[in-house]
Design an enzyme around this catalytic site. Structure first.
Site, PDB file in Angstrom:
ATOM      1  N   GLN A  48       8.706  -7.691   9.193  1.00  0.00           N
ATOM      2  CA  GLN A  48       7.443  -7.289   8.586  1.00  0.00           C
ATOM      3  C   GLN A  48       7.682  -6.446   7.336  1.00  0.00           C
ATOM      4  O   GLN A  48       6.741  -6.166   6.592  1.00  0.00           O
ATOM      5  CB  GLN A  48       6.621  -6.475   9.594  1.00  0.00           C
ATOM      6  CG  GLN A  48       6.169  -7.252  10.810  1.00  0.00           C
ATOM      7  CD  GLN A  48       5.567  -6.339  11.857  1.00  0.00           C
ATOM      8  OE1 GLN A  48       6.266  -5.633  12.562  1.00  0.00           O
ATOM      9  NE2 GLN A  48       4.248  -6.346  11.961  1.00  0.00           N
ATOM     10  N   ASN A  49       8.920  -6.045   7.120  1.00  0.00           N
ATOM     11  CA  ASN A  49       9.241  -5.129   6.028  1.00  0.00           C
ATOM     12  C   ASN A  49       9.362  -5.865   4.700  1.00  0.00           C
ATOM     13  O   ASN A  49       9.786  -7.024   4.650  1.00  0.00           O
ATOM     14  CB  ASN A  49      10.550  -4.393   6.330  1.00  0.00           C
ATOM     15  CG  ASN A  49      10.453  -3.561   7.590  1.00  0.00           C
ATOM     16  OD1 ASN A  49       9.360  -3.181   8.012  1.00  0.00           O
ATOM     17  ND2 ASN A  49      11.581  -3.284   8.218  1.00  0.00           N
ATOM     18  N   VAL A  50       9.029  -5.164   3.631  1.00  0.00           N
ATOM     19  CA  VAL A  50       9.097  -5.759   2.295  1.00  0.00           C
ATOM     20  C   VAL A  50      10.328  -5.282   1.529  1.00  0.00           C
ATOM     21  O   VAL A  50      10.519  -5.658   0.369  1.00  0.00           O
ATOM     22  CB  VAL A  50       7.811  -5.469   1.490  1.00  0.00           C
ATOM     23  CG1 VAL A  50       6.610  -6.128   2.147  1.00  0.00           C
ATOM     24  CG2 VAL A  50       7.574  -3.963   1.329  1.00  0.00           C
ATOM     25  N   ASP A  51      11.163  -4.454   2.161  1.00  0.00           N
ATOM     26  CA  ASP A  51      12.392  -4.004   1.499  1.00  0.00           C
ATOM     27  C   ASP A  51      13.491  -5.049   1.648  1.00  0.00           C
ATOM     28  O   ASP A  51      13.323  -6.068   2.333  1.00  0.00           O
ATOM     29  CB  ASP A  51      12.852  -2.653   2.066  1.00  0.00           C
ATOM     30  CG  ASP A  51      13.151  -2.713   3.564  1.00  0.00           C
ATOM     31  OD1 ASP A  51      14.048  -3.491   3.969  1.00  0.00           O
ATOM     32  OD2 ASP A  51      12.495  -1.984   4.341  1.00  0.00           O
TER      33      ASP A  51
ATOM     34  N   HIS B 238       5.595 -10.325   5.134  1.00  0.00           N
ATOM     35  CA  HIS B 238       4.609  -9.625   4.300  1.00  0.00           C
ATOM     36  C   HIS B 238       5.007  -9.517   2.834  1.00  0.00           C
ATOM     37  O   HIS B 238       4.423  -8.732   2.091  1.00  0.00           O
ATOM     38  CB  HIS B 238       4.347  -8.232   4.879  1.00  0.00           C
ATOM     39  CG  HIS B 238       3.720  -8.281   6.236  1.00  0.00           C
ATOM     40  ND1 HIS B 238       3.825  -7.263   7.158  1.00  0.00           N
ATOM     41  CD2 HIS B 238       2.976  -9.252   6.838  1.00  0.00           C
ATOM     42  CE1 HIS B 238       3.169  -7.589   8.266  1.00  0.00           C
ATOM     43  NE2 HIS B 238       2.653  -8.794   8.095  1.00  0.00           N
TER      44      HIS B 238
ATOM     45  N   GLY C 189      11.546  -1.493  16.155  1.00  0.00           N
ATOM     46  CA  GLY C 189      10.792  -0.621  15.257  1.00  0.00           C
ATOM     47  C   GLY C 189       9.440  -1.126  14.836  1.00  0.00           C
ATOM     48  O   GLY C 189       9.057  -0.976  13.675  1.00  0.00           O
ATOM     49  N   THR C 190       8.675  -1.698  15.772  1.00  0.00           N
ATOM     50  CA  THR C 190       7.327  -2.137  15.442  1.00  0.00           C
ATOM     51  C   THR C 190       6.380  -1.766  16.565  1.00  0.00           C
ATOM     52  O   THR C 190       6.750  -1.800  17.744  1.00  0.00           O
ATOM     53  CB  THR C 190       7.263  -3.655  15.174  1.00  0.00           C
ATOM     54  OG1 THR C 190       5.895  -4.048  15.001  1.00  0.00           O
ATOM     55  CG2 THR C 190       7.876  -4.451  16.297  1.00  0.00           C
ATOM     56  N   SER C 191       5.156  -1.421  16.205  1.00  0.00           N
ATOM     57  CA  SER C 191       4.155  -1.020  17.191  1.00  0.00           C
ATOM     58  C   SER C 191       3.605  -2.202  17.975  1.00  0.00           C
ATOM     59  O   SER C 191       2.950  -2.027  18.990  1.00  0.00           O
ATOM     60  CB  SER C 191       2.997  -0.308  16.485  1.00  0.00           C
ATOM     61  OG  SER C 191       2.300  -1.224  15.641  1.00  0.00           O
TER      62      SER C 191
ATOM     63  N   ARG D 185       7.402   2.336  -4.902  1.00  0.00           N
ATOM     64  CA  ARG D 185       8.075   1.847  -3.686  1.00  0.00           C
ATOM     65  C   ARG D 185       9.446   1.248  -4.044  1.00  0.00           C
ATOM     66  O   ARG D 185      10.422   1.450  -3.333  1.00  0.00           O
ATOM     67  CB  ARG D 185       7.222   0.782  -2.996  1.00  0.00           C
ATOM     68  CG  ARG D 185       5.811   1.201  -2.623  1.00  0.00           C
ATOM     69  CD  ARG D 185       5.736   2.150  -1.445  1.00  0.00           C
ATOM     70  NE  ARG D 185       6.144   3.498  -1.745  1.00  0.00           N
ATOM     71  CZ  ARG D 185       5.413   4.380  -2.439  1.00  0.00           C
ATOM     72  NH1 ARG D 185       4.251   4.034  -2.973  1.00  0.00           N
ATOM     73  NH2 ARG D 185       5.838   5.609  -2.637  1.00  0.00           N
TER      74      ARG D 185
END
Length: 235
Positions: free
Chosen positions: A90-93, A108, A174-176, A60
């Site tokens: 919520q992204n880890v990048d 996260h 960009g999130t559900s 990743r």
């Protein structure tokens, strides 16, 4: 009378980074189609499948180094030149950071950091993309990815709730809105605060109050349009 400068909170999910070419986890062709959650994203896996977990996150990171922020990341960063902006992701990048945003709360974890296996707050940065299997923290414990695994608490959730409660404008990108507890942040948006949702799909909007605007576009297209509109209307 001078206009009140609004506090803007932007809540982002995998869709904002998908436009940079980063694979999502939950889409039909996402990462969980090729990997079992139990094998690569649990604390137990760090014990019984340490090599597999480290290999997964090394890949990743390697992928991340090849990607760049897209128009959505850049537009969100541009908001800071006009308004106080907090990003909850919520992204880890690290694409928000690389685009220029300076106030970012990762729910996260972060790919570019490692943490002690003993103390979740003992976090260290890493160089490059490769974590060695036997690398140890200064406290003596084996290092693990700084990722909130399934079944673990979300350390920054309380901070994110406090930030959400300060919002005069709340933007969701960009999130559900199906991943909890992160999706519960909408419950803390104050009544009457405008909510803008940018997503090409069909997120769960049951908990979204009014006033509410749904921009059914991909992040790289819809976010710059929204940002330009807000700057024009509110500056």
């Amino acid at each position: 009378m001078d206009k009140k400068i609004p506090n803007i909170v932007v809540f982002t999910g995998a869709g904002v980074s998908a436009d940079s070419g980063i694979a999502t986890f939950r889409d039909s062709d996402g990462l969980w189609c090729n990997h079992s959650v139990e094998e690569v994203c649990t604390a137990e896996a760090m014990i019984y499948n340490r090599k597999g977990v480290i290999d997964f996150y090394n890949e990743r990171r390697k992928e991340l180094l090849e990607k760049k922020p897209n128009a959505a990341h850049i537009a969100i960063a541009a908001l800071e030149r006009h308004f106080p902006v907090q990003v909850i992701t919520q992204n880890v990048d690290d694409l928000h950071e690389r685009a220029g945003s300076t106030h970012i709360t990762h729910l996260h974890g972060e790919l570019t950091k490692l943490r002690s296996s003993r103390d979740e707050s003992a976090i260290v940065p890493m160089e490059g993309w490769k974590q060695e299997y036997d690398a140890r923290h200064p406290d003596g414990s084996l290092l693990r990815p700084f990722i909130v695994f399934f079944g673990e608490s979300v350390p920054n959730l309380s901070k994110a709730i406090e930030i959400t409660e300060t919002a005069d404008i709340f933007i969701v990108v960009g999130t559900s809105l199906k991943v909890y507890p992160a999706a519960s942040l909408l419950q803390y948006v104050r009544a009457g605060v405008p909510v803008y949702l940018v997503d090409p799909g069909t997120p769960d909007i049951a908990g979204v109050g009014e006033p509410f605007s749904f921009i059914k576009k991909r992040a790289a297209e819809g976010v710059p349009e929204l940002v330009n509109r807000l700057i024009k209307e509110l500056s």
